[in-house]
Design an enzyme around this catalytic site. Structure first.
Site, PDB file in Angstrom:
ATOM      1  N   CYS A 128       0.842  -1.193   0.000  1.00 39.22           N
ATOM      2  CA  CYS A 128       0.000   0.000   0.000  1.00 39.22           C
ATOM      3  C   CYS A 128       0.883   1.251   0.000  1.00 39.22           C
ATOM      4  CB  CYS A 128      -0.950   0.088   1.181  1.00 39.22           C
ATOM      5  SG  CYS A 128      -2.033  -1.328   1.336  1.00 39.22           S
ATOM      6  N   GLU A 176       7.771 -14.856 -11.652  1.00 37.38           N
ATOM      7  CA  GLU A 176       6.982 -13.738 -11.101  1.00 37.38           C
ATOM      8  C   GLU A 176       6.474 -12.793 -12.172  1.00 37.38           C
ATOM      9  OE1 GLU A 176       8.976 -10.895  -8.513  1.00 37.38           O
ATOM     10  OE2 GLU A 176      10.865 -11.314  -9.491  1.00 37.38           O
ATOM     11  N   LYS A 221      12.712 -14.770 -11.286  1.00 40.47           N
ATOM     12  CA  LYS A 221      12.409 -13.692 -12.242  1.00 40.47           C
ATOM     13  C   LYS A 221      11.393 -14.163 -13.259  1.00 40.47           C
ATOM     14  CE  LYS A 221      13.351 -10.819 -10.887  1.00 40.47           C
ATOM     15  NZ  LYS A 221      14.004 -10.534  -9.659  1.00 40.47           N
ATOM     16  N   HIS A 261      17.936 -37.115  -8.181  1.00 39.35           N
ATOM     17  CA  HIS A 261      17.411 -37.720  -6.949  1.00 39.35           C
ATOM     18  C   HIS A 261      15.901 -37.547  -6.851  1.00 39.35           C
ATOM     19  CE1 HIS A 261      21.403 -38.672  -5.545  1.00 39.35           C
ATOM     20  NE2 HIS A 261      21.777 -37.464  -5.939  1.00 39.35           N
ATOM     21  N   LYS A 303       5.596  -4.263  -4.382  1.00 48.58           N
ATOM     22  CA  LYS A 303       7.039  -4.060  -4.297  1.00 48.58           C
ATOM     23  C   LYS A 303       7.563  -4.207  -2.876  1.00 48.58           C
ATOM     24  CE  LYS A 303      10.964  -2.609  -6.079  1.00 48.58           C
ATOM     25  NZ  LYS A 303      11.675  -3.633  -6.852  1.00 48.58           N
ATOM     26  N   ASN A 354      -1.347   2.354   5.741  1.00 46.93           N
ATOM     27  CA  ASN A 354      -0.487   1.311   5.181  1.00 46.93           C
ATOM     28  C   ASN A 354       0.034   0.496   6.364  1.00 46.93           C
ATOM     29  OD1 ASN A 354       1.412  -0.230   3.801  1.00 46.93           O
ATOM     30  ND2 ASN A 354       2.981   1.342   4.031  1.00 46.93           N
ATOM     31  N   GLY A 355      -0.174  -0.806   6.322  1.00 43.27           N
ATOM     32  CA  GLY A 355       0.297  -1.660   7.421  1.00 43.27           C
ATOM     33  C   GLY A 355      -0.778  -2.667   7.782  1.00 43.27           C
ATOM     34  N   ARG A 391       3.640  -0.078  -5.077  1.00 43.04           N
ATOM     35  CA  ARG A 391       3.492  -0.635  -3.728  1.00 43.04           C
ATOM     36  C   ARG A 391       2.218  -1.458  -3.572  1.00 43.04           C
ATOM     37  NH1 ARG A 391       6.779   1.649  -0.001  1.00 43.04           N
ATOM     38  NH2 ARG A 391       5.376   0.967   1.636  1.00 43.04           N
ATOM     39  N   TRP A 437      -2.848  -2.762  -1.641  1.00 35.88           N
ATOM     40  CA  TRP A 437      -2.524  -4.169  -1.892  1.00 35.88           C
ATOM     41  C   TRP A 437      -3.313  -4.927  -0.830  1.00 35.88           C
ATOM     42  CZ3 TRP A 437      -0.267  -8.331   0.681  1.00 35.88           C
ATOM     43  CH2 TRP A 437       0.138  -9.397  -0.132  1.00 35.88           C
ATOM     44  N   GLU A 471      17.709 -17.110  -8.603  1.00 41.19           N
ATOM     45  CA  GLU A 471      17.173 -15.797  -8.941  1.00 41.19           C
ATOM     46  C   GLU A 471      16.563 -15.801 -10.349  1.00 41.19           C
ATOM     47  OE1 GLU A 471      16.233 -13.195  -7.742  1.00 41.19           O
ATOM     48  OE2 GLU A 471      16.452 -11.573  -9.175  1.00 41.19           O
TER      49      GLU A 471
HETATM   50  C1  F6R Z   1      11.551 -10.342  -6.643  1.00 38.83           C
HETATM   51  C2  F6R Z   1      11.542  -9.355  -5.584  1.00 38.83           C
HETATM   52  C3  F6R Z   1      11.273  -9.818  -4.211  1.00 38.83           C
HETATM   53  C4  F6R Z   1      12.109  -9.013  -3.199  1.00 38.83           C
HETATM   54  C5  F6R Z   1      11.699  -9.392  -1.776  1.00 38.83           C
HETATM   55  C6  F6R Z   1      12.509  -8.642  -0.748  1.00 38.83           C
HETATM   56  O1  F6R Z   1      11.870  -9.758  -7.869  1.00 38.83           O
HETATM   57  O2  F6R Z   1      11.724  -8.190  -5.816  1.00 38.83           O
HETATM   58  O3  F6R Z   1      11.484 -11.187  -4.065  1.00 38.83           O
HETATM   59  O4  F6R Z   1      13.457  -9.282  -3.418  1.00 38.83           O
HETATM   60  O5  F6R Z   1      10.340  -9.100  -1.587  1.00 38.83           O
HETATM   61  O6  F6R Z   1      12.337  -7.274  -0.871  1.00 38.83           O
HETATM   62  P1  F6R Z   1      13.364  -6.267  -0.247  1.00 38.83           P
HETATM   63  O7  F6R Z   1      14.651  -6.423  -0.965  1.00 38.83           O
HETATM   64  O8  F6R Z   1      12.744  -4.913  -0.478  1.00 38.83           O
HETATM   65  O9  F6R Z   1      13.470  -6.608   1.201  1.00 38.83           O
END
Ligand code: F6R
Length: 608
Positions: free
Chosen positions: A2, A488, A485, A504, A603, A101-102, A27, A75, A481
């Site tokens: 949010c 998501e 990517k 295995h 985010k 937000n929270g 967000r 969100w 990673e």
């Molecule tokens: C994936 C992504 C998330 C963040 C995770 C941690 O592309 O961005 O997996 O890496 O939510 O977020 P931060 O780094 O802000 O703590």
């Protein structure tokens, strides 16, 4: 999750709020709303979906009159993304509106109490209890009502409150959710993130937990939890406006991928002085570093995977055991951590709830904490004993790219710095390694330039339902990673596997034309990974190999090849990930996905 924003001044508030919400949309983006104070009434407009819908509803803010307002992009946590559950929420008497937000953890008990007292609830949200509490406690003094309300809330909040009886004021409060005040001339602002403020002012006040503030057009007064005014520094926002805009790219994600050479350079260059790595923003002395017996790295998502990549460099160079732990697990694991543990916390946003909780848990057990964070003034940066900022600039796309590579780059610097301090590295090895780290921005640029044609592979991969990524050691860390990517942003199932582990059990899933991306940038383990490629190829897999330009050995095994410049194995992750970020981007594009705002995500993950 949010985003909240607020404005008070003499201009029309709605267009400013909408502009701020667009900047905060990363967000959360399932519904949005604004509340504008006008003629002793609160005009609330809210709608399901993106900020664009709110702009349409309000004719870009033109049909909402008033110079004081608050806004929210959501969100969903409590209650589905509907118009009713969208913020702002209004009190029963229509005098108060709140954005939040929270998470209010005790909202069920508060809701029952308020219902018994006759308050009528419109939404399923936890937030609505706040606005009814404010109404209940309001006896002609909004400040007192905010203090009493805050004292009843358990959990996290950044709040914005307006009141028709006190139309020249906005109240804000913060507990474990980001909140920044923007200081203007004859007008003031608040927001969850500086990106929403930077077009209007570069002067910011970072609120701390437990603080609240009264904002008028001409003043900002910050108070401690008891209501005593406190002095706060005004900080200068250094992020430029362009860095929070797309700059001609179709998506923020592509722009941020392309920014990586600059971001990594901005992160490492100021910390390399001649032959020395200078981390003078920390107190990591040789004496302290010699006293630790292990390093624990904790984070979530991609930041956790950055930790997985960094572990190899730290262990190899420093010979200190490194454990990489998911923050959501570490916090509840009764961890074996004491004053001889250095805890490294990685976070782009600096606001990830699980990471904050894990960090607090480990701090309580005596660990010194080193945060590697991108957002200045964020909660994690504030709590940590030491903070090393990644100077990546604002990262807007939900899927991280430059956040990840800059985190990895700082871990490399830390590894070399520590090795030198504790004497675990020979001079020659140190200067060669430093040269490699210095060359990373250039190599990342080469990796981008070598893969301009990668969009063509995307055409082949976009229709598949599942992809495996395999690799060993540092290649395995990168594959974690890479798989995240792809899934998501393209919504294709992707799984990363340590190449030697596949047989295995999981090899049962390999069938005719199953795409397998084989990461082969670790020269020492090349032959081993090649045997694993042969195993899956024999079962019909289509192989996309990621390797060095001159690595001809793989050619007969691979259906397709992607190249990166060769980099010393322990430092290769920051370079090797580049084509895989690009591949995910183009596959998602082929699939018509909303790349910067993937479904179900946000985010900044400020809930457990
Ligand atoms: C994936 C992504 C998330 C963040 C995770 C941690 O592309 O961005 O997996 O890496 O939510 O977020 P931060 O780094 O802000 O703590």
């Amino acid at each position: 999750m949010c985003g909240i924003v607020g404005f008070i001044g003499s201009q029309q508030a709605a267009p400013i709020l909408l502009d701020g919400l667009k900047k905060l949309e990363y967000r959360g983006y399932d519904s949005a709303g604004i509340a504008i104070l006008n003629d002793s009434k609160i005009d609330i407009r809210k709608v399901t979906g993106r900020i664009a819908n709110l702009c349409e509803l309000t004719d870009d803010g033109k049909n909402c009159n008033g110079t004081v307002g608050i806004g929210h992009t959501r969100w969903a946590t409590h209650g589905a993304p509907t118009d009713t559950n969208a913020h702002p929420h209004l009190s029963n008497d229509g005098k108060f509106a709140v954005v939040h937000n929270g998470i209010i953890e005790n909202y069920i008990a508060l809701r029952e109490e308020l219902i018994q007292k006759g308050y009528d609830f419109q939404s399923e949200t936890d937030t609505e209890v706040i606005v009814h509490l404010i109404e209940m406690y309001y006896k002609g003094d909004l400040k007192k009502a905010v203090i009493k309300t805050s004292a009843r809330l358990h959990g996290s909040y950044a709040l914005g409150v307006v009141c028709t009886d006190e139309p020249e004021k906005i109240y804000v409060a913060r507990e474990a959710s980001p909140l920044i005040l923007g200081v203007g001339v004859g007008e003031n602002y608040f927001a969850s993130d500086v990106t929403a403020l930077v077009s209007y002012t570069r002067n910011a006040i970072y609120m701390e937990d437990g603080e609240f503030a009264e904002i008028t057009p001409d003043s900002i007064t910050v108070f401690d939890p008891a209501g005593k005014p406190i002095e706060k520094n005004i900080s200068r926002i250094t992020w430029d406006i362009q860095s929070a805009e797309k700059g001609g790219y179709e998506h923020f994600m592509l722009k941020e991928i392309m920014e990586q050479p600059r971001a990594v350079k901005a992160t490492i260059a100021p910390r390399i002085k001649g032959d020395d790595i200078v981390l003078d923003d920390t107190d990591l002395t040789a004496e302290y570093l010699k006293s630790i017996n292990k390093i624990v790295i904790t984070a979530c998502g991609s930041a956790y995977y950055a930790g997985c990549a960094g572990k190899y460099a730290i262990e190899k160079l420093c010979r200190i055991p490194v454990q990489v732990e998911l923050a959501s697990e570490l916090r509840y694991s009764d961890p074996l951590i004491d004053e001889h543990t250095l805890l490294i916390v990685l976070s782009q946003s600096g606001e990830t709830a699980d990471t904050i909780a894990a960090m607090k848990e480990c701090k309580n057990r005596g660990a010194k904490t080193l945060a590697i964070v991108n957002v200045v003034g964020s909660t994690i940066a504030n709590i940590a004993d030491n903070t090393l900022y990644t100077w990546a600039g604002p990262e807007i796309a939900v899927a991280t790219t430059k956040g990840y590579t800059t985190q990895v780059a700082v871990l490399y610097l830390f590894a070399l710095y520590t090795a030198k301090k504790i004497g675990s590295i020979e001079d020659k090895e140190y200067s060669d390694a430093l040269k490699t780290v210095k060359s990373l921005p250039k190599k990342i640029q080469e990796a981008i330039d070598m893969n301009t044609g990668i969009a063509n592979f995307a055409k082949k991969y976009h229709g598949v339902d599942s992809v495996f990524f395999i690799g060993r050691n540092t290649d395995y860390a990168v594959s974690l990673e890479a798989a995240l990517k792809l899934k998501e942003i393209s919504y294709i199932h992707a799984e990363s596997y340590a190449a030697g582990e596949l047989k295995h059990g999981t090899i049962a899933l390999i069938e005719e034309h199953r795409p397998v991306v084989a990461l082969c940038c670790n020269r020492a383990l090349m032959e081993k990974t090649m045997s694993n490629i042969v195993e899956v190829k024999a079962r019909g897999a289509d192989i996309l190999a990621v390797t060095f330009k001159d690595n001809q050995k793989i050619v007969p095994l691979a259906d397709d090849m992607v190249f990166v410049p060769e980099t010393d194995t322990i430092f290769t992750a920051a370079v090797e990930i580049i084509p895989l970020q690009l591949l995910s981007y183009y596959v998602a594009k082929e699939n018509g996905c909303d790349i910067d705002k993937p479904k179900n995500l946000a985010k900044s993950v400020t809930v457990e």
